[in-house]
Design a protein around this motif. Structure first.
Motif, PDB file in Angstrom:
ATOM      1  N   TYR A 278       0.799  -1.225   0.000  1.00 22.01           N
ATOM      2  CA  TYR A 278       0.000   0.000   0.000  1.00 22.01           C
ATOM      3  C   TYR A 278       0.832   1.275   0.000  1.00 22.01           C
ATOM      4  O   TYR A 278       0.485   2.241  -0.666  1.00 22.01           O
ATOM      5  N   THR A 279       1.924   1.309   0.737  1.00 23.93           N
ATOM      6  CA  THR A 279       2.675   2.552   0.889  1.00 23.93           C
ATOM      7  C   THR A 279       4.135   2.370   0.516  1.00 23.93           C
ATOM      8  O   THR A 279       4.650   1.257   0.444  1.00 23.93           O
ATOM      9  N   ARG A 280       4.807   3.503   0.299  1.00 18.29           N
ATOM     10  CA  ARG A 280       6.236   3.467   0.000  1.00 18.29           C
ATOM     11  C   ARG A 280       7.022   2.904   1.181  1.00 18.29           C
ATOM     12  O   ARG A 280       8.017   2.206   0.995  1.00 18.29           O
ATOM     13  N   ASN A 281       6.569   3.224   2.396  1.00 15.28           N
ATOM     14  CA  ASN A 281       7.254   2.724   3.579  1.00 15.28           C
ATOM     15  C   ASN A 281       7.188   1.202   3.634  1.00 15.28           C
ATOM     16  O   ASN A 281       8.157   0.520   3.975  1.00 15.28           O
ATOM     17  N   LEU A 282       6.032   0.640   3.269  1.00 16.62           N
ATOM     18  CA  LEU A 282       5.895  -0.811   3.262  1.00 16.62           C
ATOM     19  C   LEU A 282       6.710  -1.442   2.140  1.00 16.62           C
ATOM     20  O   LEU A 282       7.203  -2.563   2.277  1.00 16.62           O
ATOM     21  N   GLN A 283       6.860  -0.736   1.021  1.00 18.33           N
ATOM     22  CA  GLN A 283       7.741  -1.237  -0.030  1.00 18.33           C
ATOM     23  C   GLN A 283       9.163  -1.399   0.500  1.00 18.33           C
ATOM     24  O   GLN A 283       9.835  -2.392   0.223  1.00 18.33           O
ATOM     25  N   HIS A 407       0.248  -0.422  -4.658  1.00 16.01           N
ATOM     26  CA  HIS A 407      -1.077  -0.583  -5.252  1.00 16.01           C
ATOM     27  C   HIS A 407      -1.362   0.517  -6.273  1.00 16.01           C
ATOM     28  O   HIS A 407      -1.928   0.261  -7.346  1.00 16.01           O
ATOM     29  N   ALA A 408      -0.983   1.761  -5.924  1.00 14.50           N
ATOM     30  CA  ALA A 408      -1.317   2.887  -6.787  1.00 14.50           C
ATOM     31  C   ALA A 408      -0.684   2.745  -8.166  1.00 14.50           C
ATOM     32  O   ALA A 408      -1.349   2.942  -9.186  1.00 14.50           O
ATOM     33  N   LEU A 409       0.613   2.371  -8.227  1.00 15.62           N
ATOM     34  CA  LEU A 409       1.277   2.239  -9.526  1.00 15.62           C
ATOM     35  C   LEU A 409       0.632   1.138 -10.352  1.00 15.62           C
ATOM     36  O   LEU A 409       0.370   1.313 -11.552  1.00 15.62           O
ATOM     37  N   VAL A 410       0.361  -0.005  -9.730  1.00 19.82           N
ATOM     38  CA  VAL A 410      -0.245  -1.114 -10.463  1.00 19.82           C
ATOM     39  C   VAL A 410      -1.584  -0.698 -11.056  1.00 19.82           C
ATOM     40  O   VAL A 410      -1.890  -0.981 -12.222  1.00 19.82           O
ATOM     41  N   MET A 411      -2.386   0.006 -10.284  1.00 19.57           N
ATOM     42  CA  MET A 411      -3.725   0.366 -10.765  1.00 19.57           C
ATOM     43  C   MET A 411      -3.686   1.501 -11.776  1.00 19.57           C
ATOM     44  O   MET A 411      -4.445   1.490 -12.746  1.00 19.57           O
ATOM     45  N   VAL A 412      -2.810   2.464 -11.566  1.00 23.00           N
ATOM     46  CA  VAL A 412      -2.703   3.550 -12.532  1.00 23.00           C
ATOM     47  C   VAL A 412      -2.223   3.010 -13.869  1.00 23.00           C
ATOM     48  O   VAL A 412      -2.721   3.401 -14.938  1.00 23.00           O
ATOM     49  N   GLN A 413      -1.260   2.096 -13.849  1.00 26.27           N
ATOM     50  CA  GLN A 413      -0.793   1.511 -15.107  1.00 26.27           C
ATOM     51  C   GLN A 413      -1.913   0.737 -15.789  1.00 26.27           C
ATOM     52  O   GLN A 413      -2.029   0.765 -17.020  1.00 26.27           O
ATOM     53  N   ALA A 414      -2.732   0.046 -15.005  1.00 24.57           N
ATOM     54  CA  ALA A 414      -3.862  -0.658 -15.597  1.00 24.57           C
ATOM     55  C   ALA A 414      -4.846   0.331 -16.213  1.00 24.57           C
ATOM     56  O   ALA A 414      -5.374   0.114 -17.307  1.00 24.57           O
ATOM     57  N   ALA A 415      -5.099   1.439 -15.501  1.00 24.39           N
ATOM     58  CA  ALA A 415      -6.019   2.450 -16.026  1.00 24.39           C
ATOM     59  C   ALA A 415      -5.490   3.065 -17.312  1.00 24.39           C
ATOM     60  O   ALA A 415      -6.267   3.486 -18.177  1.00 24.39           O
ATOM     61  N   LEU A 416      -4.153   3.092 -17.455  1.00 22.16           N
ATOM     62  CA  LEU A 416      -3.535   3.659 -18.657  1.00 22.16           C
ATOM     63  C   LEU A 416      -3.307   2.618 -19.742  1.00 22.16           C
ATOM     64  O   LEU A 416      -2.646   2.886 -20.731  1.00 22.16           O
ATOM     65  N   GLY A 417      -3.793   1.411 -19.523  1.00 24.67           N
ATOM     66  CA  GLY A 417      -3.669   0.388 -20.550  1.00 24.67           C
ATOM     67  C   GLY A 417      -2.394  -0.408 -20.501  1.00 24.67           C
ATOM     68  O   GLY A 417      -1.929  -0.901 -21.532  1.00 24.67           O
ATOM     69  N   GLY A 418      -1.793  -0.540 -19.321  1.00 26.45           N
ATOM     70  CA  GLY A 418      -0.600  -1.374 -19.201  1.00 26.45           C
ATOM     71  C   GLY A 418       0.617  -0.640 -18.711  1.00 26.45           C
ATOM     72  O   GLY A 418       1.500  -1.221 -18.104  1.00 26.45           O
ATOM     73  N   GLY A 419       0.704   0.668 -18.964  1.00 33.58           N
ATOM     74  CA  GLY A 419       1.818   1.443 -18.451  1.00 33.58           C
ATOM     75  C   GLY A 419       3.134   1.097 -19.119  1.00 33.58           C
ATOM     76  O   GLY A 419       3.208   0.354 -20.091  1.00 33.58           O
ATOM     77  N   GLU A 420       4.199   1.664 -18.579  1.00 31.81           N
ATOM     78  CA  GLU A 420       5.527   1.503 -19.175  1.00 31.81           C
ATOM     79  C   GLU A 420       6.066   0.087 -19.012  1.00 31.81           C
ATOM     80  O   GLU A 420       6.864  -0.372 -19.820  1.00 31.81           O
TER      81      GLU A 420
END
Length: 955
Positions: A278-283, A407-420
Motif C-alpha cells: 500500500y505505501t512506499r514505507n511498506l515497499q 497498489h497505486a502504480l499497479v492500478m494507474v498503469q492498468a487504467a492507462l492500458g498497461g503502463g511503461e
C-alpha cells in the motif's frame, strides 16, 4: 609526507563549537567547547550562541522549531556531514539514531547526547578518511572546495582535511554526477513465459531454504506458503485468474510465505511476479525482508526491483538544469544530492535509500523539484536518457524475478492500458485490505483548478517564471523542424490551453475578467475586442468562471463552517450560475481536445508512413509523444467532458444505485480557499480493479492480516464481505479462501482499556490522560488522533511535562519532519512518544519496546462525506450502521496490530472515548478482553503490566 595523487595524510579537523540538543520544546542542553554542560530555556539560547558561536547539532530546522527560533544560522548540522560522508545510508535524524547507524554507544539522556555530537563528527570524518580513495570519493574534494568557496559551508574544511586535500580547488564539473553513472542497453525481447505450477510441497521446501536450518519452526507460516502457491497454478480460461484470498494473522510471516511461491514461479517460468503493497514505507520494509531470499546485494539488485511512479525518482535533466545555474544558497542541497546519486541503488528520492530528512533541512522545493514532475519527461530527447534511473528500473524489472510496487502504480498503469512496464501475469497484493481505498484513488477523476492548471503547465511549460517545466513544444522541438505539418495543430493547442486556469488563479476568486469590460459598457465605451466575451481566448477563462460557480454553490449549500476545514455539497440541484459556466468550459475543453487528437494522429501517421526513413531515436520520440498526449491530455479531457455532460442530465431518482458518485468540493489551507472542483468516484471502485487489473492476470494472491471482520460470527458472511471489499466478487470464478491464525498469545501479552471517566471533547482532559498514560508506560507510546487540531493542542499541553520526565515527544503536523522520518526516530528512540493521525494507524512496523502503548483519542469513525454517504446507502447490504461499524472495527484492529510484532512483545491499547460501543471492540484479536475503567486505574494497570518481564515464547 604526501600520499597518493599528491594528497597529504588525512587529518581530523573538528570545529571549536558548542554542542546543542533540544530534548523538548522550549528547553535545550548546551555543551561548551570547554566541556561545561548547562540546561537552558529557549529564550536564553540566542545569547549563549552569540557568545559561543554556531553550534554542532542534529537537524537544524527541527531544533530551531523546538526552541521557537526562526533559524540557527551557520549551525554545524551533523546531518549534512552524514549525508556527505555516508550517502545512501539510513539513519534516524537524532543523536541516538546517528549513533546506532555508526555503531557508537547510544546516549541515555540529553546531556549524554550533547556530549556525543563531537564524537559523531569524529567518526564520520574518520570513515571518510579511510575511504578517501574509493571511486565514490573521486570528486569529493573538488565538491567540498566548491562548497567552501561558493557556499561557505562550515564542514568543508573538515572534509578536505579528512581527504588529505586541504588546498583542493573547486571543481567546475564536480556536480556533473551523470558522467559516472552507467548506461542501460537495450536487450532482446524476453521469450514468452511458461506456465509451470508451484505445488504446496514445493512452496514449503523453498520456504525452508529461505529460512535456513536454524530458523524457528512456524507451522502457520508453512501453511500459508502452501495456500499461496495455489495462486501460481496455470490459468484455465481467459479472464479467470487463479485467485487466492488469504488472511494471515500478525506474526505468521506472510511475506516470506508468499515470496517462497513467487520466487520459485518466476525462476521456473521466466517472468516477474509483481508484489504490490500500500505505501512506499511498506515497499521499503518488504525489500529489506527480501534480503533473506537474496542475501548478496548484487544478486538482490538483479532479481528484485522496486518500481514506483516517475515522480519518485531523481530526474537527471532537472538536476542538470538546477546545477548549471545554481546560486550559492542552492549549492549545498545539490551537492548532497550529487553525493547520494553516486551511491544510490535505484535513484528513488522518496522512500528509497535517500534520507527523507535531507529534504527537511532546506527550503521547500530545493530537492523535491529535482524529481520528475507528472508527465514532464521528454524521454529519448533527454541527453541523460541512457542513464535515467527510471529507464534503468523499467528495464531491470523486465528481467527481474520479483518487482516490488505499490497498489497505486499497479492500478494507474492498468487504467492507462498497461503502463511503461506492460501487463503482469502474476500479482501478489499484500495489505489487501487497502485495495478498496487504493482503487478509489486510482480510478477517480477530478475536474478541479489544480488539475486543469497542471494540464496547462504540461502543455505550455513555465509561463513567465523561472520554473523548469517543459511544455509540449519543448518535447516536440526536434520533430517540428523535420515535420512542419505538426506546427499548426500545436499552435492551436497552445492557444486553447490558455483557457485553462492561469498561474495565480486561486487568488482571483472574486475577480471576474468581464468586470472591467462590463463597467466600460455601462459608460458607453466600445469593447477593445469586437467578439463576444464567450468567443474570446481569455487567460484562464472559462475555467476560472466555472471554478467560481462551483465555489458559489458550495458556499450557498453548506453551513458557515470552520474556514480551516474543506467543504463539499451535492451536485444537484444546480446553482443558477453553474449550467452556463459548465457549458462554456465543456466547449473550451472540446476545442482543446480536437487539435490534440489531430496532433496525436499526425504523430501516429508518421510512424506508419513507409516513406518516412525514421532513425531509432526519432521513432522512439514519436511513440513517446503519441503515448504522452493520449495519457496525459486526451484521457483526462475525455473524463472532464463526460463529467460536465452529466450536469445536463436530470438527477438520479432517490434510492437509485449510481455507477459513479459526483459532488462539488472546496479545498482550504490555513483559512484560505485554494481549490474547487467537480469530483467523480466509482461507487464501488473494486469493479474497475477486478476488470482492469485482476481479470487479465493469470494468478492473483490477495493477502492481509485483517481481511475479514472478526466480529462476524458467521464465517461465510465474513468471507463475503472480504470478497466485496477486495473486488473478488466481480470475477467469474470464486476465490480460494485461506485463513491462518496469528501465533501470538494476545491474551497474555496485551491489555485493552476503555477509559470512561473523561470527556472526550475536553482537550485538557484528553491531554492529561495521555500524559499520565505515556509516563506510566515510560515512553514507547503512540497517540492517535482523528483531527489535526486536537493533536496540536494536546502536544502543546503535554510536551514540557514529558520532557521533564525524560520522554521525548514528537508529532506529525508539529515537528519539522515528515511522517516517515518521525517513525524512524520513534523506532530508534525506545522511550520516545509520538502523536499522529491516520498515516500512522497501520502499515508501520515498530517491533520491540519502542511501541508498547497505543492510545486513541476517540473512536476512528469514517469521516462523514457525500461519497461515504452514498456508499453507506448502497454498499451496506441494508445495514448502513453496520457499514460504519465495520470500518471503525477494521481501523481499531489494524492499529492494535501495531502493538505486537514479535512473540515477546507486550502492549497496552487504550481508547479515551467513553462512547465506544462494545460491538466495535469485538473486532480485536481473539483472547483480548477489553476493560472499561477509570483513568487512574488504567494508568496503574498500564504501569504494572508493562513493568512485568514477559514469559519466553511457548512457556
Amino acid at each position: 609526507m604526501k600520499g597518493a595523487a599528491g594528497a597529504l595524510p588525512p587529518r581530523l579537523l573538528l570545529p571549536d563549537a558548542p554542542a546543542l540538543v533540544a530534548p523538548a520544546p522550549g528547553s535545550a542542553v548546551l555543551l561548551t567547547p570547554d566541556g561545561e554542560l548547562s540546561t537552558l530555556r529557549a529564550a536564553a539560547v540566542p545569547a549563549a550562541l552569540r557568545e559561543l558561536g554556531p553550534p554542532i547539532l542534529v537537524h537544524a530546522p527541527a531544533t530551531a522549531k523546538r526552541l521557537n527560533l526562526p533559524a540557527l544560522p551557520g549551525a554545524w548540522d551533523l546531518l549534512e556531514l552524514f549525508a556527505f560522508c555516508q550517502p545512501a545510508l539510513a539513519a534516524p535524524p537524532t543523536p541516538r539514531g546517528l549513533a546506532l547507524a555508526l555503531d557508537l554507544p547510544p546516549p541515555p539522556d540529553a546531556e549524554s547526547a550533547a556530549a556525543l555530537l563531537p564524537e559523531i563528527a569524529t567518526e564520520l570524518l574518520r570513515r571518510l578518511a579511510r575511504a578517501r580513495n574509493a571511486p565514490l570519493n573521486r570528486e569529493a574534494a573538488a565538491l567540498a572546495a566548491r562548497l567552501r568557496d561558493a557556499a561557505d559551508w562550515p564542514w568543508a574544511d573538515s572534509i578536505l582535511a579528512a581527504l588529505g586535500q586541504p588546498g583542493a580547488r573547486p571543481g567546475r564539473d564536480a556536480l556533473k554526477v551523470w558522467r559516472a553513472l552507467p548506461e542501460w542497453e537495450e536487450a532482446a525481447p524476453s521469450p514468452p513465459p511458461a506456465s509451470l505450477p508451484v505445488s504446496p510441497a514445493e512452496a514449503r521446501t523453498r520456504l525452508a531454504e529461505i529460512l535456513g536450518e536454524s530458523a524457528e519452526q512456524r507451522p502457520s507460516q508453512a501453511d500459508f506458503a502452501s495456500a499461496a502457491s495455489l495462486a501460481f497454478a496455470p490459468r484455465e480460461a481467459p479472464g479467470e485468474p487463479q485467485l487466492v484470498l488469504a488472511e494471515a494473522g500478525t506474526g505468521t510471516g506472510k511475506t516470506l510465505g508468499y515470496v517462497a511461491s513467487a520466487s520459485l514461479w518466476a525462476e521456473r517460468n521466466g517472468a516477474p511476479v509483481w508484489i504490490a503493497t500500500y505505501t512506499r514505507n511498506l515497499q521499503r520494509q518488504l525489500d529489506q525482508e527480501l534480503a533473506r531470499l537474496y542475501p548478496e546485494p548484487e544478486q538482490r539488485r538483479q532479481r528484485v526491483v522496486i518500481r514506483k511512479g516517475r515522480e519518485n525518482y531523481l530526474c537527471l535533466l532537472n538536476y542538470d538544469e538546477a546545477a548549471s545555474g545554481a546560486m550559492p544558497g542552492r549549492l549545498l542541497p545539490l551537492a548532497l544530492v550529487a553525493r547520494w546519486a553516486l551511491a544510490t541503488r535505484d535513484g528513488d528520492l522518496l522512500g528509497g535509500d535517500f534520507p527523507g530528512w535531507l529534504m527537511e533541512l532546506f527550503s521547500a522545493g530545493a530537492i523535491s523539484l529535482l524529481a520528475d514532475r507528472r508527465g514532464e519527461c521528454i524521454h529519448s530527447a533527454c541527453p541523460h536518457w541512457k542513464r535515467c534511473y527510471v529507464e534503468h528500473s523499467i528495464r531491470r524489472a523486465a528481467g527481474a524475478h520479483l518487482v516490488v510496487a505499490n497498489h497505486a502504480l499497479v492500478m494507474v498503469q492498468a487504467a492507462l492500458g498497461g503502463g511503461e512496464d506492460g501487463p503482469a501475469l502474476r500479482y501478489v497484493f499484500d495489505e489487501g485490505h487497502h485495495l478498496f481505498d487504493a482503487a478509489d484513488g486510482a480510478f477517480s477523476a477530478a475536474l478541479s483548478g489544480a488539475e486543469m492548471a497542471e494540464l496547462r503547465r504540461w502543455l505550455l511549460g513555465s509561463e513567465g517564471g523561472r520554473g523548469r517545466a517543459r511544455g509540449l513544444r519543448r518535447r516536440l522541438e526536434e520533430l517540428l523542424a523535420e515535420h512542419p505539418a505538426l506546427l499548426p495543430p500545436l499552435e492551436l493547442v497552445e492557444r486553447n490551453a490558455r483557457t485553462l486556469p492561469s498561474p495565480g488563479w486561486w487568488d482571483r476568486w472574486a475577480v471576474l475578467p468581464e468586470a472591467d469590460e462590463q463597467r466600460a459598457e455601462d459608460r458607453g465605451e466600445p469593447p477593445d475586442d469586437p467578439r463576444p466575451v464567450v468567443a474570446r481566448t481569455v487567460q484562464g477563462e472559462p475555467a476560472e468562471t466555472f471554478l467560481r460557480a462551483v465555489r458559489t454553490q458550495i458556499l450557498a449549500r453548506t453551513a458557515e463552517a470552520d474556514p480551516l476545514y474543506d467543504a463539499e455539497c451535492d451536485l444537484h440541484p444546480l446553482h443558477e450560475d453553474l449550467p452556463d459556466a459548465a457549458a462554456r468550459l465543456e466547449d473550451a475543453l472540446e476545442r482543446l481536445r480536437a487539435p490534440l487528437k489531430h496532433l496525436a494522429k499526425l504523430l501516429a501517421d508518421l510512424l506508419e508512413d513507409p516513406d518516412q526513413e525514421l532513425e531509432t531515436g526519432d521513432r522512439i520520440r514519436l511513440e513517446t509523444a503519441t503515448r504522452s498526449i493520449e495519457r496525459r491530455a486526451l484521457m483526462p479531457l475525455a473524463a472532464w467532458v463526460a463529467m460536465l455532460a452529466r450536469l445536463r442530465e436530470p438527477p438520479s431518482e432517490p434510492g437509485q444505485r449510481p455507477t459513479y458518485v459526483d459532488w462539488l468540493a472546496l479545498s482550504r489551507r490555513e483559512g484560505r480557499d485554494v481549490d474547487a472542483g467537480l469530483h467523480r468516484h466509482w461507487l464501488d471502485p473494486t469493479v474497475p480493479f477486478a476488470t482492469q487489473v485482476a481479470a487479465p492476470a493469470h494468478g492473483v494472491l490477495i493477502a492481509s492480516a485483517t481481511l475479514r471482520d472478526a466480529a462476524r460470527k458467521d464465517p461465510e458472511s465474513a468471507w463475503r464481505e472480504a470478497e466485496a471489499r477486495t473486488g473478488v466478487q466481480h470475477l467469474p470464478s470464486p476465490a480460494i479462501r485461506a485463513a491462518v491464525p496469528s501465533p501470538f498469545d494476545y491474551a497474555a501479552n496485551t491489555r485493552a482499556f476503555v477509559v470512561e471517566d473523561i470527556t472526550r471533547d475536553s482537550p485538557g482532559q484528553i491531554a492529561a490522560a495521555m500524559q499520565q498514560l505515556f509516563r506510566a508506560a515510560g515512553g514507547g507510546a503512540l497517540g492517535l488522533f482523528t483531527a489535526i487540531r486536537r493533536l496540536r493542542d494536546v502536544h502543546a499541553r503535554i510536551a514540557p511535562a514529558l520532557a521533564e520526565a525524560g520522554l521525548p515527544l514528537y508529532a506529525q503536523h508539529v515537528d519539522a519532519m515528515d511522517s516517515a522520518t518521525l517513525v524512524d526516530i520513534f523506532r530508534a528512540e525506545e522511550d520516545s512518544c509520538l502523536l499522529g493521525t491516520d498515516a500512522l494507524r497501520d502499515g508501520v512496523d515498530v517491533p520491540g519496546r519502542a511501541l508498547r502503548l497505543l492510545v486513541f483519542d476517540r473512536v476512528p469513525w469514517p469521516r462523514p462525506s457525500i461519497l461515504h454517504r452514498e456508499r453507506r446507502i448502497h454498499l451496506s447490504g441494508g445495514r448502513p450502521g453496520g457499514y460504519d461499524d465495520a470500518i471503525a472495527r477494521h481501523r481499531l484492529r489494524q492499529a492494535f496490530g501495531r502493538l505486537i510484532r514479535r512473540a515477546d512483545d507486550r502492549g497496552v491499547f487504550v481508547l479515551l472515548d467513553s462512547r465506544t460501543p462494545s460491538r466495535l471492540l469485538a473486532g480485536l484479536p481473539e483472547g483480548v478482553v477489553p476493560q472499561r475503567l477509570g483513568l487512574a486505574e488504567a494508568v496503574r494497570q498500564t504501569a504494572t503490566f508493562l513493568s512485568q518481564t514477559p514469559s519466553p515464547p511457548g512457556c
